[in-house]
Design an enzyme around this catalytic site. Structure first.
Site, short mmCIF file in Angstrom:
data_model
loop_
_atom_site.label_atom_id
_atom_site.label_comp_id
_atom_site.label_asym_id
_atom_site.label_seq_id
_atom_site.Cartn_x
_atom_site.Cartn_y
_atom_site.Cartn_z
N PHE A 58 0.80 -1.22 0.00
CA PHE A 58 0.00 0.00 0.00
C PHE A 58 0.84 1.28 0.00
O PHE A 58 0.30 2.36 0.13
CB PHE A 58 -0.93 0.01 1.23
CG PHE A 58 -1.81 -1.19 1.32
CD1 PHE A 58 -2.69 -1.51 0.30
CD2 PHE A 58 -1.77 -2.01 2.43
CE1 PHE A 58 -3.50 -2.64 0.38
CE2 PHE A 58 -2.57 -3.13 2.53
CZ PHE A 58 -3.44 -3.44 1.49
N HIS A 69 27.43 17.06 2.47
CA HIS A 69 27.65 18.33 1.76
C HIS A 69 27.30 18.17 0.28
O HIS A 69 28.12 18.39 -0.61
CB HIS A 69 29.10 18.79 1.95
CG HIS A 69 29.45 18.99 3.39
ND1 HIS A 69 29.38 20.20 4.03
CD2 HIS A 69 29.85 18.10 4.33
CE1 HIS A 69 29.73 20.06 5.29
NE2 HIS A 69 30.02 18.78 5.50
N HIS A 73 23.24 22.94 0.74
CA HIS A 73 23.52 22.39 2.06
C HIS A 73 24.13 23.44 2.98
O HIS A 73 24.64 24.48 2.54
CB HIS A 73 24.45 21.18 1.96
CG HIS A 73 25.84 21.48 1.51
ND1 HIS A 73 26.21 21.47 0.18
CD2 HIS A 73 26.97 21.82 2.21
CE1 HIS A 73 27.49 21.78 0.07
NE2 HIS A 73 27.97 22.00 1.29
N ASP A 75 26.95 24.24 5.93
CA ASP A 75 28.21 23.87 6.56
C ASP A 75 28.16 24.29 8.03
O ASP A 75 27.95 25.47 8.34
CB ASP A 75 29.39 24.59 5.91
CG ASP A 75 29.70 24.09 4.52
OD1 ASP A 75 29.23 23.01 4.15
OD2 ASP A 75 30.44 24.81 3.80
N HIS A 79 32.73 21.23 10.51
CA HIS A 79 33.18 20.80 9.18
C HIS A 79 34.65 21.14 8.95
O HIS A 79 35.32 20.47 8.16
CB HIS A 79 32.29 21.47 8.13
CG HIS A 79 32.70 21.23 6.71
ND1 HIS A 79 33.03 19.99 6.23
CD2 HIS A 79 32.80 22.09 5.65
CE1 HIS A 79 33.33 20.08 4.93
NE2 HIS A 79 33.21 21.34 4.57
N HIS A 207 36.00 28.87 4.45
CA HIS A 207 35.76 27.82 5.43
C HIS A 207 36.52 28.11 6.73
O HIS A 207 35.97 28.01 7.82
CB HIS A 207 36.19 26.46 4.89
CG HIS A 207 35.25 25.86 3.91
ND1 HIS A 207 35.29 26.17 2.56
CD2 HIS A 207 34.25 24.95 4.06
CE1 HIS A 207 34.36 25.47 1.93
NE2 HIS A 207 33.71 24.72 2.81
#
Length: 258
Positions: A58, A69, A73, A75, A79, A207
């Protein structure tokens, strides 16, 4: 009228519009590709478990397989080595994921030079025109790169010298991370660093500086052309993965209809 009923009414009557800033997630979604000897995440895929058949008469459902990533997305600080003692995705305060959105448009510069890097002088010029970057805000960098949302090769723009995509200078990344009380930076490319970010000091400076100072990154954003330079509100909804360094996210902007 109080704030929340007023917002609900504005959403219902269309005077506030919801703009989806998220790229669709599939096996064909462009993703970062690191050169050897570095390891890459797996691309997104669906594994059928049942489809109205004997395993599940069903219903239809799948297992999903993906790296953290992949696609649009978030971070989280953990990370990066500079943020290794900071928040994982599950512990980011929700209030940091909702806030004012400002858009800096550098499409003309990127059309001339795909390796264009936003510098502190560009940020200061923007502030001279629009005001200081807002507390708890998100700086969204519009480059026109969202036109490659369905084209892996064009999105990465790789030649024999490496990937050529726009981003931030190391100085701009540090300035945003330490001199302005923002929550994060969002880009239309597959990573918050430029394609040649390894050549910066420190390498991958966006980063390093942002995540190391409890700021967050958003990638693969779409439809920034539909947002004004100021006045929109962003809503970032990652999966609260315990220990997660990042997560695919649905990202919306609330925009007043002019």
């Amino acid at each position: 009228m109080s704030v929340l009923p007023g917002l609900a009414s504005a959403l219902a009557n269309g005077s506030v519009q919801v703009v989806d800033l998220t790229n669709r997630l599939s096996a064909d979604t462009p993703t970062l590709r690191l050169p050897e000897p570095f390891a890459n995440l797996i691309d997104f895929s669906l594994e059928e478990v049942s489809a109205y058949n004997e395993p599940g008469p069903f219903w239809k459902h799948h297992n999903i397989h993906t790296g953290e990533h992949i696609g649009t997305h978030l971070d989280a600080p953990v990370h990066w080595i500079s943020g290794k003692d900071g928040h994982d995705v599950s512990t980011i305060p929700p209030a940091r994921l909702v806030g004012p959105a400002v858009v800096i448009d550098v499409c003309d510069q990127v059309a001339e030079n795909p390796d264009f890097l936003l510098d502190v002088s560009h940020l200061e010029a923007w502030e001279d025109e629009h005001g200081t970057l807002p507390d708890n805000g998100w700086l969204l960098l519009r480059t026109g790169w969202d036109r490659f949302a369905d084209d892996k090769e064009a999105c990465l723009n790789v030649d024999e010298t490496g990937s050529h995509t726009p981003g931030l200078t190391a100085e701009a990344a540090e300035w945003l991370a330490t001199q302005r009380p923002i929550s994060g930076v969002g880009v239309e490319t597959v990573g918050i660093d430029a394609g040649r970010g390894a050549e910066l000091d420190p390498p991958f400076a966006a980063h390093y500086h942002l995540l190391g100072n409890d700021k967050y990154g958003l990638t693969s954003l779409q439809n920034l052309a539909l947002l004004p330079p100021t006045g929109a509100v962003i809503v970032v909804a990652p999966l609260p993965i315990v220990g997660g360094t990042g997560s695919p996210a649905r990202v919306f902007a609330l925009v007043e209809k002019s």
